[in-house]
Write an enzyme that holds these catalytic residues in place. Structure first.
Site, PDB file in Angstrom:
ATOM      1  N   GLY A 238      23.905 -50.140  80.023  1.00 26.13           N
ATOM      2  CA  GLY A 238      23.917 -51.475  79.331  1.00 26.13           C
ATOM      3  C   GLY A 238      23.073 -52.650  79.713  1.00 26.13           C
ATOM      4  O   GLY A 238      22.888 -52.715  80.982  1.00 26.13           O
ATOM      5  N   PRO A 239      22.942 -53.591  78.836  1.00 27.46           N
ATOM      6  CA  PRO A 239      22.133 -54.766  79.369  1.00 27.46           C
ATOM      7  C   PRO A 239      23.120 -55.607  80.512  1.00 27.46           C
ATOM      8  O   PRO A 239      24.051 -55.253  80.496  1.00 27.46           O
ATOM      9  CB  PRO A 239      22.108 -55.641  78.239  1.00 27.46           C
ATOM     10  CG  PRO A 239      22.631 -54.912  77.127  1.00 27.46           C
ATOM     11  CD  PRO A 239      23.119 -53.765  77.551  1.00 27.46           C
ATOM     12  N   GLY A 241      25.230 -57.931  82.493  1.00 26.53           N
ATOM     13  CA  GLY A 241      26.063 -59.272  82.208  1.00 26.53           C
ATOM     14  C   GLY A 241      27.136 -58.385  81.063  1.00 26.53           C
ATOM     15  O   GLY A 241      27.989 -59.488  80.621  1.00 26.53           O
ATOM     16  N   THR A 242      27.118 -57.381  80.648  1.00 21.80           N
ATOM     17  CA  THR A 242      28.019 -56.915  79.682  1.00 21.80           C
ATOM     18  C   THR A 242      29.422 -56.354  80.173  1.00 21.80           C
ATOM     19  O   THR A 242      30.340 -55.929  79.508  1.00 21.80           O
ATOM     20  CB  THR A 242      27.303 -55.820  78.906  1.00 21.80           C
ATOM     21  OG1 THR A 242      26.561 -54.938  79.774  1.00 21.80           O
ATOM     22  CG2 THR A 242      26.319 -56.382  77.760  1.00 21.80           C
ATOM     23  N   GLY A 243      29.441 -56.474  81.670  1.00 20.87           N
ATOM     24  CA  GLY A 243      30.852 -56.057  81.984  1.00 20.87           C
ATOM     25  C   GLY A 243      30.536 -54.484  82.644  1.00 20.87           C
ATOM     26  O   GLY A 243      31.874 -54.214  82.761  1.00 20.87           O
ATOM     27  N   HIS A 461       4.664 -80.339  66.308  1.00 22.84           N
ATOM     28  CA  HIS A 461       4.645 -79.084  66.718  1.00 22.84           C
ATOM     29  C   HIS A 461       5.864 -78.391  66.073  1.00 22.84           C
ATOM     30  O   HIS A 461       5.798 -77.343  65.701  1.00 22.84           O
ATOM     31  CB  HIS A 461       4.528 -79.072  68.242  1.00 22.84           C
ATOM     32  CG  HIS A 461       4.205 -77.652  68.707  1.00 22.84           C
ATOM     33  ND1 HIS A 461       3.083 -76.871  69.088  1.00 22.84           N
ATOM     34  CD2 HIS A 461       5.346 -76.542  68.800  1.00 22.84           C
ATOM     35  CE1 HIS A 461       3.435 -75.916  69.465  1.00 22.84           C
ATOM     36  NE2 HIS A 461       4.812 -75.426  69.134  1.00 22.84           N
ATOM     37  N   GLU A 462       6.985 -78.939  66.597  1.00 25.47           N
ATOM     38  CA  GLU A 462       8.239 -78.483  66.205  1.00 25.47           C
ATOM     39  C   GLU A 462       8.334 -78.449  64.915  1.00 25.47           C
ATOM     40  O   GLU A 462       9.115 -77.528  64.223  1.00 25.47           O
ATOM     41  CB  GLU A 462       9.565 -78.985  67.117  1.00 25.47           C
ATOM     42  CG  GLU A 462       9.564 -79.053  68.457  1.00 25.47           C
ATOM     43  CD  GLU A 462       9.172 -77.655  69.226  1.00 25.47           C
ATOM     44  OE1 GLU A 462       9.596 -76.749  68.142  1.00 25.47           O
ATOM     45  OE2 GLU A 462       8.575 -77.635  70.178  1.00 25.47           O
ATOM     46  N   HIS A 465       6.724 -75.399  63.026  1.00 23.04           N
ATOM     47  CA  HIS A 465       7.459 -74.319  63.211  1.00 23.04           C
ATOM     48  C   HIS A 465       8.689 -74.271  62.103  1.00 23.04           C
ATOM     49  O   HIS A 465       8.731 -73.284  61.484  1.00 23.04           O
ATOM     50  CB  HIS A 465       8.471 -74.109  64.692  1.00 23.04           C
ATOM     51  CG  HIS A 465       7.516 -73.878  65.701  1.00 23.04           C
ATOM     52  ND1 HIS A 465       6.879 -72.735  65.686  1.00 23.04           N
ATOM     53  CD2 HIS A 465       7.333 -74.420  66.973  1.00 23.04           C
ATOM     54  CE1 HIS A 465       6.235 -72.620  66.850  1.00 23.04           C
ATOM     55  NE2 HIS A 465       6.300 -73.674  67.629  1.00 23.04           N
TER      56      HIS A 465
HETATM   57  P1  ADP Z   1      27.049 -56.044  84.715  1.00 22.77           P
HETATM   58  O1  ADP Z   1      27.636 -55.368  85.931  1.00 22.77           O
HETATM   59  O2  ADP Z   1      27.097 -55.376  83.205  1.00 22.77           O
HETATM   60  O3  ADP Z   1      25.675 -56.703  84.937  1.00 22.77           O
HETATM   61  P2  ADP Z   1      29.410 -57.705  85.236  1.00 22.77           P
HETATM   62  O4  ADP Z   1      30.444 -56.655  85.066  1.00 22.77           O
HETATM   63  O5  ADP Z   1      28.921 -58.158  86.627  1.00 22.77           O
HETATM   64  O6  ADP Z   1      28.076 -57.456  84.399  1.00 22.77           O
HETATM   65  O7  ADP Z   1      29.959 -58.983  84.485  1.00 22.77           O
HETATM   66  C1  ADP Z   1      29.873 -60.389  85.110  1.00 22.77           C
HETATM   67  C2  ADP Z   1      30.727 -61.228  84.544  1.00 22.77           C
HETATM   68  O8  ADP Z   1      30.776 -61.421  83.114  1.00 22.77           O
HETATM   69  C3  ADP Z   1      32.118 -60.681  84.786  1.00 22.77           C
HETATM   70  O9  ADP Z   1      32.546 -60.741  86.066  1.00 22.77           O
HETATM   71  C4  ADP Z   1      32.976 -61.187  83.856  1.00 22.77           C
HETATM   72  O10 ADP Z   1      33.583 -62.504  84.090  1.00 22.77           O
HETATM   73  C5  ADP Z   1      32.251 -61.332  82.804  1.00 22.77           C
HETATM   74  N1  ADP Z   1      32.165 -60.580  81.678  1.00 22.77           N
HETATM   75  C6  ADP Z   1      31.303 -59.370  81.114  1.00 22.77           C
HETATM   76  N2  ADP Z   1      31.704 -58.557  80.441  1.00 22.77           N
HETATM   77  C7  ADP Z   1      33.099 -59.023  80.055  1.00 22.77           C
HETATM   78  C8  ADP Z   1      34.008 -58.463  79.187  1.00 22.77           C
HETATM   79  N3  ADP Z   1      33.735 -57.345  78.291  1.00 22.77           N
HETATM   80  N4  ADP Z   1      35.169 -58.982  79.339  1.00 22.77           N
HETATM   81  C9  ADP Z   1      35.570 -60.142  80.144  1.00 22.77           C
HETATM   82  N5  ADP Z   1      34.683 -60.459  80.883  1.00 22.77           N
HETATM   83  C10 ADP Z   1      33.357 -59.916  80.833  1.00 22.77           C
HETATM   84 ZN    ZN Z   2       5.458 -73.924  69.468  1.00 23.60          ZN
END
Ligand code: ADP
Ligand code: ZN
Length: 651
Positions: A238-239, A241-243, A461-462, A465
């Site tokens: 997964g992308p 920051g998705t946990g 410009h803006e 858009h």
């Molecule tokens: P990844 O490993 O997918 O890049 P992380 O698990 O390191 O992402 O997520 C970073 C932080 O984002 C976590 O420590 C948490 O604080 C927050 N976070 C991300 N997804 C969730 C979720 N589903 N629920 C709660 N917190 C989340």
């Molecule tokens: Zn522009």
């Protein structure tokens, strides 16, 4: 964690058991050997007592009365000089007499020529010139022994010192000695991994999948008795920051087992063989602590597909590491209680061998959160934030389409910081909105110096858009236009792109028109264009090439896609020179067509453009309502927005 690592630091202790241990010790012993050889050379070199002279020189010194004392042992004679003698000696050689050992030894020495009368001659010389001649077996053995003891003492002392100082995993330079050690961070049972599934919001599907892993680690019998095999590894895809990391930690926390966490890039070092050695070490440690979980974040750093052609052999080290990982994963029994979790956002580039059954055979998709999940994530992260209770969490979730869990965590924190800066007692709605802006656009740069002329260019410009996207059916609806400089951009038009899985030719084309609307407005208003459209042009060019070469949306090229999902032919174009030419022509045709369309729209709405630019200069930020005031309601309802989608600023 610290104790754990220290145990493994002793080079010779307790590791002789497996072949593994021996390999890891190599690193120490090479250093130790080099040091010993160097010191031994030094010790042997120091056995001389001052400068060597020959018998003739000795006689000259004696005749000059320089000699105070002489010791001989039948083979060798050590000569002790007086001060003038020493001066003469150093004049002779240009060097100070060498001082060695701990006590001062003789100033010079010579080999006694092997004939009896030479000894007599020395004795007579002694009588004649008044120096003491002593027969004294020179105890070379004793002397050397002393040097050895001192030398070894020094080595051992320095060694112990270095091990103490640098041996710790956190010490500076500890790397040199622990280079073959895995860099995994160990979270022991109950310590560090207090994360539970309650801390992970949303991700219901993924949670369910990993639940099974937890269950297995807790009571493996239930599975083994039925003859079931638990997957050795699961890949979280997964992308960022998705946990994914959070989920892995929750698994460890719930299962109450040790958790080894490290990143794929931790294996890679400049030195050959280190990566593989670290993999071995990691698995050895995990086995000792079984049942346990190994979590490898960003596994694509080592797991990228091995190159097929031998020519690109530059990544040998990475491949060795990967091979070792594959071997280790094959090597442990299914029920040994080690489970490997790995995370990546590029499952497509991973080596196929890594994904086959018996390794990471289970893939768990961790997606960007939808509206509901974002609400839940907000709830998790607002737990510890003192916020205005009138704030509707769903409203916040609506404002953050396309945000990952990490972004949301970041917003909650940022909002609290903003509120604290203002000196508020709790975090208000505006603080959250400011935090959203800040996270998308970067820091506001209130004091960036912008001339009035530049400001007006940016405003047009803006506005360009904004107007073009407002008047085109398939362009994304606009939410906000700003000319407040933020981060690296001078202004931005923010859209809410609709959520869609497929895109039509019209949609891409209208979006391109909107993107080119900025530059077109500059031309329409001032008759000249500027460099301000760089990122617009970049985006449009990429889109146009994608239309032609990837999605087969161009008539002339036809239903072709030159996209290669396996990434094998990165360096060769899969089409002929002629086709390349046609592609370039078609791309430039599409872009010019879009630009002309944008310009036409703006020319026919010139007074509206002026009005909007003026308003923007005045207010700096305008919203959808202001646009409606000037342009009238948008003809096309924001049809397909069941859920608000990523706010994409268009600089
Ligand atoms: P990844 O490993 O997918 O890049 P992380 O698990 O390191 O992402 O997520 C970073 C932080 O984002 C976590 O420590 C948490 O604080 C927050 N976070 C991300 N997804 C969730 C979720 N589903 N629920 C709660 N917190 C989340
Ligand atoms: Zn522009």
């Amino acid at each position: 964690m610290a104790e754990e690592q220290k145990d493994n630091k002793r080079p010779g202790s307790g590791q002789q058991g497996g072949g593994d241990g021996k390999k890891q010790m190599n690193f120490y012993w090479i250093y130790a050997l080099i040091a010993m050889v160097l010191i031994a050379m030094m010790v042997f070199n120091t056995s001389g007592d001052g400068k060597q002279i020959d018998y003739r020189e000795f006689k000259a010194y004696a005749e000059n009365g320089y000699i105070k004392r002489l010791e001989y042992n039948g083979v060798k004679a050590n000569v002790f000089l007086d001060s003038s003698g020493r001066a003469a000696l150093s004049n002779n050689t240009g060097n100070q007499p060498v001082m060695t050992g701990l006590s001062r030894s003789s100033d010079c020495w010579f080999n006694v020529p092997p004939s009896e009368n030479k000894i007599d001659e020395i004795e007579t010389l002694g009588d004649k010139y008044g120096f003491e001649v002593e027969y004294k077996p020179i105890n070379e053995f004793g002397q050397n022994l002393l040097f050895w003891i001192v030398g070894f003492g020094l080595i051992i002392g320095v060694w112990v010192l270095i091990m103490r100082r640098l041996g710790g995993p956190s010490g500076p330079g500890g790397q040199i000695f622990s280079i073959g050690k895995s860099k995994a961070q160990l979270f022991e049972k109950g310590k560090g991994t207090a994360v539970t599934f309650n801390d992970v919001a949303g991700l219901e599907g993924a949670k369910q999948e990993v639940q099974e892993i937890v269950d297995f680690l807790k009571n493996p019998k239930k599975y083994t008795e039925l003859g079931a095999k638990i997957p050795k590894g699961a890949l979280l895809v997964g992308p960022p920051g998705t946990g994914k990391t959070l989920l892995a930690k929750a698994v460890a926390g719930e299962a109450q087992v040790p958790f080894f966490s490290l990143s794929g890039s931790d294996f890679v070092e400049m030195f050959v063989g280190v990566g593989a050695s670290r993999v071995r070490d990691l698995f050895r440690q995990a086995k000792e602590k079984a049942p346990s979980i190994i979590f490898i974040d960003e596994i694509d750093a080592i797991g990228r597909a091995r190159s097929k052609s031998i020519n690109f052999g530059s990544n040998d080290e990475r491949e060795n590491t990967l091979n070792q990982l594959l071997t280790e994963m094959d090597g442990f029994a299914t029920n040994s209680g080690i489970i490997i979790l790995a995370a990546t956002n590029r499952a497509d580039i991973l080596d196929k061998a890594l994904l086959r059954a018996g390794r990471f055979d289970r893939q768990i998709y961790v997606d960007m959160p939808d509206l509901n999940e974002r609400v839940q994530i907000f709830h998790v992260h607002l737990k510890n934030v003192k916020f205005d209770k009138s704030i509707d969490v769903e409203f916040l979730a609506r404002q953050t389409p396309g945000f990952s869990g990490a972004d949301i965590a970041n917003i909650c924190n940022e909002a609290a910081l903003i509120a604290a800066r203002k000196g508020g007692t709790n975090v208000g709605r505006q603080d959250f909105l400011d935090a959203v802006d800040r996270i998308i656009g970067g820091l506001e740069k209130k004091n960036k110096i912008i001339t009035a002329e530049e400001k007006s260019t940016i405003a047009y410009h803006e506005s360009g858009h904004a107007i073009v996207s407002w008047l085109l059916e398939h362009a994304s609806p606009l939410v906000k236009v700003t000319i407040v400089p933020r981060g690296r951009s001078l202004g931005a038009a923010w859209y809410l792109p609709e959520e869609r899985q497929i895109t039509t030719t019209e949609q891409i084309f209208d979006e391109m028109c909107a993107a080119l609307g900025g530059r077109a407005a500059e031309e329409v208003a001032f008759g000249k264009i500027s460099t301000g459209a760089l990122s617009d042009l970049e985006k449009v060019t990429k889109q146009a090439y994608a239309m032609v070469t990837v999605y087969g949306l161009n008539k002339k090229i036809g239903n072709r896609s030159y996209y290669d999902s396996s990434g094998e032919s990165q360096f060769t174009k899969p089409y002929s020179e002629e086709t390349a030419k046609v592609i370039d022509e078609e791309v430039s045709k599409i872009i010019e067509r879009a630009y002309d369309k944008a310009r036409e729209i703006l020319i026919s709405h010139k007074e509206k453009l002026d009005a909007l630019a003026k308003k923007l200069l005045d207010k700096e930020v305008i919203f959808k309502d202001d646009l409606e005031e000037i342009l009238g309601a948008r003809k096309w309802a924001d049809r397909h927005t069941p859920e608000l989608q990523p706010v994409i600023p268009n600089p």
